[in-house]
Design an enzyme around this catalytic site. Structure first.
Site, PDB file in Angstrom:
ATOM      1  N   ASP A 119     -22.099  15.344   2.068  1.00 19.61           N
ATOM      2  CA  ASP A 119     -23.519  15.242   1.730  1.00 19.61           C
ATOM      3  C   ASP A 119     -24.283  16.300   2.524  1.00 19.61           C
ATOM      4  O   ASP A 119     -24.212  16.325   3.752  1.00 19.61           O
ATOM      5  CB  ASP A 119     -24.031  13.849   2.089  1.00 19.61           C
ATOM      6  CG  ASP A 119     -25.406  13.562   1.496  1.00 19.61           C
ATOM      7  OD1 ASP A 119     -26.239  14.493   1.473  1.00 19.61           O
ATOM      8  OD2 ASP A 119     -25.655  12.423   1.083  1.00 19.61           O
TER       9      ASP A 119
ATOM     10  N   THR B 298     -12.228  19.661  -8.535  1.00 22.31           N
ATOM     11  CA  THR B 298     -12.816  18.407  -8.997  1.00 22.31           C
ATOM     12  C   THR B 298     -14.041  18.668  -9.876  1.00 22.31           C
ATOM     13  O   THR B 298     -14.569  19.783  -9.940  1.00 22.31           O
ATOM     14  CB  THR B 298     -13.241  17.537  -7.806  1.00 22.31           C
ATOM     15  OG1 THR B 298     -14.271  18.230  -7.070  1.00 22.31           O
ATOM     16  CG2 THR B 298     -12.068  17.270  -6.881  1.00 22.31           C
TER      17      THR B 298
ATOM     18  N   GLU C  18     -16.903  20.071  -7.782  1.00 23.92           N
ATOM     19  CA  GLU C  18     -16.845  21.503  -7.483  1.00 23.92           C
ATOM     20  C   GLU C  18     -17.150  22.326  -8.733  1.00 23.92           C
ATOM     21  O   GLU C  18     -17.815  23.371  -8.655  1.00 23.92           O
ATOM     22  CB  GLU C  18     -15.473  21.878  -6.924  1.00 23.92           C
ATOM     23  CG  GLU C  18     -15.386  23.314  -6.461  1.00 23.92           C
ATOM     24  CD  GLU C  18     -14.108  23.632  -5.697  1.00 23.92           C
ATOM     25  OE1 GLU C  18     -13.899  24.816  -5.362  1.00 23.92           O
ATOM     26  OE2 GLU C  18     -13.315  22.703  -5.438  1.00 23.92           O
TER      27      GLU C  18
END
Length: 297
Positions: free
Chosen positions: A179, A276, A279
């Protein structure tokens, strides 16, 4: 997102109140000024969300929790590690059933990366650290479908786990796309911090690495500020990357281009990280992926 606040006990409150009654208003104000800004608070890199599991994820939880979820929490609903936990080689051998090297991923999200890595490397053990129920359940679902035996999940605050881990008990640590906490006043919540770096360094085996990746330029600067000067870690990066040397807050990323820049060393993309959906979205938005490899020396 908001930070978790430790609630003091009634005795602690009463004791502090009794002490305060004997002080003048000026003394109380002076005491408050001397206290750290986060006095009495535990700063977390996440906010606990109460998300209800859908039927599919609930079935996955019910089916696979006994197999994959480590029972190390201080209590039901707590993200703290229980006080008596010693996360050492004997514990790892018992929990995983072997003495293979252990890789820990902090913040595994939906589990895409850690499950793919565990499937590709059965000779390694993997621990997924994730606090959100849907992410934990989805990781169980992916792992359970493949019958993976070398993966475990801990639903705990990551720094608490590393504090309980024995020296040299971990082969690698992965932190991919944490985050970013873009607001300036929230930078203290970023998971990459000196205290955690110290614990990770202690728990890494000789030559072990902490791999980090982010698609946020300002977070990349933050990583360099925290990690490049820590004794005992070597930045293995071979790429030269130009970054602004000042931070920008949320909504001000465009201003970074006009700031003074400097060269930093970063790594090529880690081949062990699958691409992923998260990404992919970052790349589609035109963001640059920053990879880091910090080796314990």
């Amino acid at each position: 997102m908001q930070e978790d606040v430790n609630t003091p006990t009634e005795n602690q409150v009463n004791g502090e109140n009794e002490q305060n009654m004997s002080k003048t208003q000026g003394e109380l104000q002076a005491d408050a000024g001397q206290r750290p800004a986060l006095y009495g608070r535990k700063v977390l890199s996440f906010v606990r969300r109460s998300a209800r599991l859908d039927a599919r994820l609930q079935r996955a939880w019910d089916t696979y929790a006994d197999t994959y979820l480590l029972n190390i929490n201080a209590g039901e609903g707590s993200l703290d590690v229980r006080n008596d936990l010693v996360f050492d080689q004997p514990y790892i051998a018992e929990a995983w059933g072997n003495a293979n090297p252990l890789i820990v991923e902090i913040g595994t999200g939906q589990g895409e990366n850690v499950v793919a890595a565990a499937a590709e490397h059965p000779e390694m053990n993997f621990l997924a650290l994730e606090v959100y129920d849907p992410g934990v359940a989805h990781t169980m679902l992916l792992a359970g479908k493949q019958g993976l035996a070398n993966l475990r999940i801990a639903q705990v605050n990551a720094p608490e786990l590393f504090k309980a881990a024995a020296d040299g008990s971990i082969a690698e640590v992965w932190t991919f796309f944490p985050d970013p906490w873009p607001k300036m006043r929230h930078h203290k919540r970023r998971i990459v911090q000196p205290e955690l770096a110290g614990e990770i360094h202690r728990t890494l085996q000789a030559g072990g690495v902490w791999r980090i990746a982010t698609d946020i330029e300002d977070y990349a600067l933050h990583v360099h500020e925290v990690m490049d000067g820590i004794e005992g870690f070597h930045n293995d990066g071979t790429l030269t990357v130009s970054l602004p040397v000042e931070h920008v807050g949320k909504g001000n990323a465009d201003e970074a281009a006009s700031l003074r820049h400097a060269d930093f060393s970063e790594s090529e993309r880690f081949s062990g990280r699958v691409l992923t959906n998260f990404e992919k979205k970052g790349l589609a938005a035109g963001r640059v992926i920053h990879d880091f490899t910090y080796r314990r020396v």
